[in-house]
Enzyme design. Structure first.
Site, short mmCIF file in Angstrom:
data_model
loop_
_atom_site.label_atom_id
_atom_site.label_comp_id
_atom_site.label_asym_id
_atom_site.label_seq_id
_atom_site.Cartn_x
_atom_site.Cartn_y
_atom_site.Cartn_z
N GLU A 74 -7.69 1.57 4.61
CA GLU A 74 -8.29 2.91 4.63
C GLU A 74 -8.99 3.17 5.97
O GLU A 74 -9.08 4.30 6.43
CB GLU A 74 -9.28 3.08 3.48
N CYS A 119 1.03 3.73 -6.90
CA CYS A 119 -0.17 2.90 -6.98
C CYS A 119 0.01 1.94 -8.14
O CYS A 119 0.12 2.38 -9.30
CB CYS A 119 -1.38 3.80 -7.20
N HIS A 151 -1.08 -0.45 -0.58
CA HIS A 151 -1.83 -0.56 0.67
C HIS A 151 -1.43 -1.78 1.50
O HIS A 151 -1.71 -1.84 2.69
CB HIS A 151 -3.34 -0.66 0.40
N ASP A 181 -1.56 8.35 -4.80
CA ASP A 181 -2.18 7.03 -4.74
C ASP A 181 -3.68 7.24 -4.62
O ASP A 181 -4.15 8.36 -4.38
CB ASP A 181 -1.64 6.26 -3.51
N SER A 182 -4.43 6.17 -4.77
CA SER A 182 -5.87 6.25 -4.54
C SER A 182 -6.15 6.62 -3.08
O SER A 182 -7.19 7.16 -2.75
CB SER A 182 -6.51 4.89 -4.83
N TYR A 194 -9.40 2.24 -6.14
CA TYR A 194 -9.26 2.18 -7.60
C TYR A 194 -9.42 0.74 -8.09
O TYR A 194 -9.81 0.51 -9.21
CB TYR A 194 -7.86 2.66 -8.02
N GLY A 195 -9.05 -0.19 -7.24
CA GLY A 195 -9.01 -1.60 -7.63
C GLY A 195 -10.34 -2.18 -8.04
O GLY A 195 -10.42 -3.29 -8.58
N CYS A 247 0.45 -4.13 -4.21
CA CYS A 247 -0.45 -3.00 -3.97
C CYS A 247 0.14 -2.26 -2.79
O CYS A 247 0.48 -2.88 -1.77
CB CYS A 247 -1.85 -3.51 -3.64
#
Ligand code: DGL
Length: 272
Positions: A148, A70, A182, A7-8, A39-40, A180
């Site tokens: 994050e 992702c 996340h 994933d990012s 990345y978004g 997503c």
């Protein structure tokens, strides 16, 4: 089997966590592209480049299959990756189909990154399955940054969501699709805006079941907890090796961070 999951950032850890529940007897490599998250907010070309580099890295490590954990990278890069590399590469896309097929026929909200929302992959999926035009799309890029930074609740996140949801009448919805990876960390928070009848739908379980099918593995219905009291315990699960943008993660601070994330995921695991 040796499985690479990337994933990012830390979103894809939810897929790894699900894999611990369903497919614990495998070996895992988890790759978070921390140098390039989010990345978004990147261009299509940038994301394609990152994804290609990561897939080559994982192939060099001898994986039998790769999960692009992702939605953003999947929407941009999955076709190119599959055309180029000769191993199973699974992607993730917002679980719009199960939401539309649910028995409740109210509206459906899909939350995702701006890239996932602007790409044709999601548009095509919606055109195909959303016959009655019940799906609304909302980009929530700041949730990626909050995740994050390990900010999963508190005023900042609540105020952000209040602002973003304010123009929607949330009583009109039957499902919230977490498009997503996340976004799983915030499951308890969505309940401040959507009542208990609204289903929270994420793609983690579906992805792991798909992985099991592709590799002819038997997924188990494991109800035991996957919670880690120590870094050693976490690392022994699936003999997992963690990489951050190609660098092997071995420092205590980052591993401790990952341990907390797994425990957070266990806390929100299964919340519907
Ligand atoms: N976790 C990713 C997804 O599922 C992307 C987050 C980001 O880097 O913007 O879309």
């Amino acid at each position: 089997m040796k499985i690479g999951i990337f994933d990012s950032g830390i979103g894809g850890m939810g897929v790894l966590h699900e894999a611990y529940h369903r497919l614990p007897d495998n070996e895992y490599i988890f790759y978070a592209d921390t140098d390039h998250v989010p990345y978004g907010l990147k261009t299509t070309q940038q994301i394609k480049g990152y994804a290609d580099e990561i897939v080559r890295f994982l192939i060099d490590k001898g994986v039998d299959a790769i999960v692009v954990a992702c939605n953003t990278a999947t929407s941009v890069a999955i076709e190119d990756l599959r055309a180029k590399y000769d191993l199973p590469i699974l992607g993730m896309e917002p679980a719009v189909k199960p939401a539309v097929e649910g028995t409740d026929k109210k509206r459906i909200m899909v939350i995702a990154t701006p890239v996932t929302i602007r790409e044709t992959k999601l548009m095509n999926l919606i055109k195909r399955v959303d016959e009655n035009h019940r799906v609304d799309l909302l980009a929530l890029p700041n949730l990626v940054t909050f995740a994050e930074n390990e900010i999963f609740d508190g005023d900042q996140v609540v105020e952000y969501l209040e602002k973003e949801f304010q123009e929607y009448d949330t009583t009109r919805y039957c499902a919230l699709v977490l498009g997503c990876t996340h976004f799983n960390y915030f499951k308890p928070l969505y309940r401040r805006f959507f009542d208990d009848s609204v289903e929270l739908i994420d793609g983690n379980a579906g992805t792991v079941h798909h992985l099991a099918d592709v590799l002819s593995l038997t997924a188990i219905n494991n109800k035991t907890e996957v919670k880690f009291d120590s870094i050693e315990e976490m690392l022994s699960m699936g003999q997992t090796k963690y990489y951050a943008s190609g660098k092997f993660v071995e420092d205590t601070k980052t591993l401790e961070h990952y341990r907390r994330l797994h425990n957070r995921l266990e806390e929100v695991y299964g919340l519907k």
